[in-house]
Enzyme design. Structure first.
Site: not given
Ligand code: F6R
Length: 628
Positions: A2, A27, A74, A101, A501, A508
């Site tokens: 937050c 935030r 948040w 927090g 990953e 990307e």
């Molecule tokens: C890669 C990336 C994307 C997202 C994908 C799913 O770094 O960010 O591959 O992981 O578009 O996005 P979410 O998790 O928002 O459904």
């Protein structure tokens, strides 16, 4: 995460507070509020909306005063709503607190306070703080005369002529009761200053001329001043318009005032060049906050009866996701199956939606894993599971996002907004949830579970240790990798998804063609591509397949490809066979995805930086993909 802000000075406080809140809206932005101290009664206003809504609603208001605090939320404990928005007050509405927090033991404190007659209006953890401060102040207001041991309202009222020491001491006493993390700012009717304190959550003071500012983050105050004091762990400050007093551990301390040369945009990135780098550096914090959210006094609580569904009703788990979130689910499958021996099926959402997947929904809990909560393919997949009669659970980072409206239940990652298009800290938080879920469902002896839990709690430090090697090790290897146009990333077992990953992150943002592969699979085709111009990044963890992976390394080397190993401290053997080593701390094999991920995120970032790429907004990509 937050944002909190405070002002004390000679100008009208409200416009300054609103401006400061707007600057740190990144935030959190699900609700907000202000508390203004002027001549009459304190003024409190909260909204279950954005800072712009708050501004709109306060236009023309009589919120006059030279001391104020504000909050942009948040949500962690309690849904986003006006009731749960900060500031939170004591029973009499005279003490107001804004907090960033998580208070881990708030339930216990709340029960105690309820038994003392305190009334609560929200579901937040924060609300215990003003009540605790109030109780401490009351104690100090008790008449000292012998025989007058009972609390006396009249005496208490007289004692409301406040002085700094009194409120500071009361705050200090209240803080001794709290476990967890906090940055707080406290305002009190009749007191011409603010008291602030921090533990594991950031807090700064902006120094002005006959005015001072307090905030979670520098951008909040940068329009007003660039003279910044960073409060340190355990600091408690009394901030008035012309004085700043700071103490730590009961003794006064001096904190250096720094001149910050940043623009507002620099400051939003915390001084990092890109949001992605800032967010990678927030990974230790992401682990800590996600653990805090669901691990209370060593008990794992999601507010969802996973045990009843899995053990009681014999259901399996199905997870659907896309992209990075999908790779997290692949890792989650290993983690949960290893720890809990519960079958986990994973599906790429875009494939699952049109597949002939045989699904008896009544035997499945379907989980949608999505940082944004808006990914069209993932939403469709969850709807499909629902149509088949599954119980549905969302794991997301965004409050009130579409997925939360489809799922029966939601688990939130607690990492704050992720702005860089490439997901980083959310991936780590997803893994943490899977560790917790695996341990919740685990049928292992108690002593073994305690050991796992203790190691999980060390993961923020482990992640930090990898970050500490960034300048030396990782940047050097990134410069090397940046020269190539193709790369492979390989791993096995629980680290195969981490290799996937690593490859996704590299391709990307750096535009290097990178493929993630199972280490044992290269020989079934990709070997044809291995040359001296195709580096291979190998995850070499000491697990049950270490020797096999080492065998693969030798095969790769024999084809002339350069090998960069992600290897644990103390593994000297590896040096003999590879061209470069990125060192990570040694953990149990099951937890090795955490340090390996941090290393690969950094490697991707610094490689892209070396190639001069547009890191936060890679070409052709969007942060949330709301089309099929
Ligand atoms: C890669 C990336 C994307 C997202 C994908 C799913 O770094 O960010 O591959 O992981 O578009 O996005 P979410 O998790 O928002 O459904």
């Amino acid at each position: 995460m937050c944002g909190i802000v405070g002002y004390v000075g000679e100008r009208e406080a409200l416009p300054i507070i609103l401006e400061s809140l707007k600057r740190i809206e990144y935030r959190g932005y699900d609700s907000c509020g202000v508390f203004v101290l002027g001549d009459g009664e304190p003024k409190l206003h909260k909204d279950a909306g954005t800072i712009d809504d708050l501004k709109e609603n306060l236009i023309g208001s009589e919120y006059k005063g030279k001391v104020a605090i504000g909050h942009t939320r948040w949500a962690t404990h309690g849904a986003p709503s006006k009731r749960n928005a900060h500031p939170h007050l004591d029973g009499k509405g005279e003490i107001a607190v804004v907090h960033n927090g998580i208070i881990e033991n708030y339930q216990l404190i709340k029960e105690e306070l309820l038994s003392l007659g305190c009334k609560f209006v929200s579901e937040t953890d924060t609300e215990v703080i003003p009540h605790l401060i109030n109780l401490s102040l009351k104690k100090k207001a008790l008449p000292k005369k012998p025989g007058s041991g009972k609390f006396d309202q009249q005496t208490f009222k007289k004692s409301l002529i406040k002085n700094a020491i009194e409120l500071k001491e009361a705050v200090k006493e209240a803080l001794t009761r709290l476990n967890g993390s906090y940055a707080i700012i406290v305002a009190e009717k009749g007191f011409d200053g603010l008291v602030a304190a921090r533990k594991e959550s950031p807090l700064i003071i902006g120094v002005g001329d006959r005015e001072n500012f307090i905030a979670s983050d520098v951008p909040a105050v940068l329009e007003q001043t660039n003279r910044i004091i960073y409060l340190e762990e355990g600091d408690l400050a009394v901030v008035k318009k012309d004085s700043i007093y700071i103490e730590n551990g009961g003794a006064e301390v001096r904190r250096e005032e720094r001149l910050i040369p940043w623009t507002i945009e620099d400051a939003e990135k915390g001084g990092y060049e890109h949001f992605m780098l800032k967010e990678i550096h927030e990974e230790p914090r992401a682990i800590m906050d996600t653990l805090r959210g669901y691990l209370m006094e060593d008990e794992i609580k999601f507010g969802i009866d996973f045990r009843g569904e899995v053990e009681g009703k014999g259901k399996d788990i199905l997870m659907v996701a896309c992209g990075t979130s999908y790779y997290a689910t692949l890792c989650g499958k290993h983690i949960i199956e290893n720890l809990a021996k519960v079958p986990v099926q994973v599906g790429l959402a875009s494939e699952f939606n049109y597949s002939n997947f045989v699904l008896d929904g009544t035997k499945i809990i379907a989980m949608a894993i999505t940082q944004s909560g808006e990914t069209a393919d993932t939403l469709m997949a969850l709807k499909k599971a629902k149509r088949y009669g599954s119980k549905t659970v969302a794991l997301t980072n965004v409050l009130g996002s579409s997925v939360t409206r489809i799922a029966d239940d939601t688990i939130y990652m607690r990492v704050g907004p992720e702005i860089g298009v490439a997901a980083t800290k959310s991936f780590i938080a997803q893994l943490v949830i899977f560790y917790l879920l695996g341990l919740l469902l685990a049928k292992k002896p108690e002593s073994e579970l305690v050991e796992y839990l203790e190691e999980l709690k060390r993961m923020p430090q482990i992640a930090q240790m990898v970050l500490d090697e960034e300048d030396t090790d990782i940047q050097m290897h990134a410069r090397y990798l940046a020269k190539y146009e193709h790369a492979f990333f390989v791993g096995r077992g629980v680290n195969l998804p981490i290799a996937l990953e690593g490859a996704l992150k590299l391709k990307e943002i750096s535009y290097i063609h990178a493929e993630g592969y199972a280490a044992g699979e290269l020989k079934h085709g990709p070997f044809a591509l291995l040359t001296k111009d195709t580096p291979v990044v190998v995850i070499l963890t000491h697990d049950n397949v270490y020797e096999k992976t080492m065998g693969n390394v030798k095969e790769i080397k024999a084809r002339g490809s350069p090998v960069i190993a992600i290897a644990e401290e103390g593994d000297e053997e590896v040096e003999k066979y590879v061209d470069a080593v990125i060192r990570v701390p040694r953990t149990s094999a099951i937890f090795s995805p955490i340090p390996n991920t941090v290393a690969l995120h950094l490697l991707a970032y610094w490689t892209a930086k070396e190639r001069g790429c547009e890191i936060d907004k890679p070409r052709n990509l969007a942060k949330s993909v709301t089309v099929e």
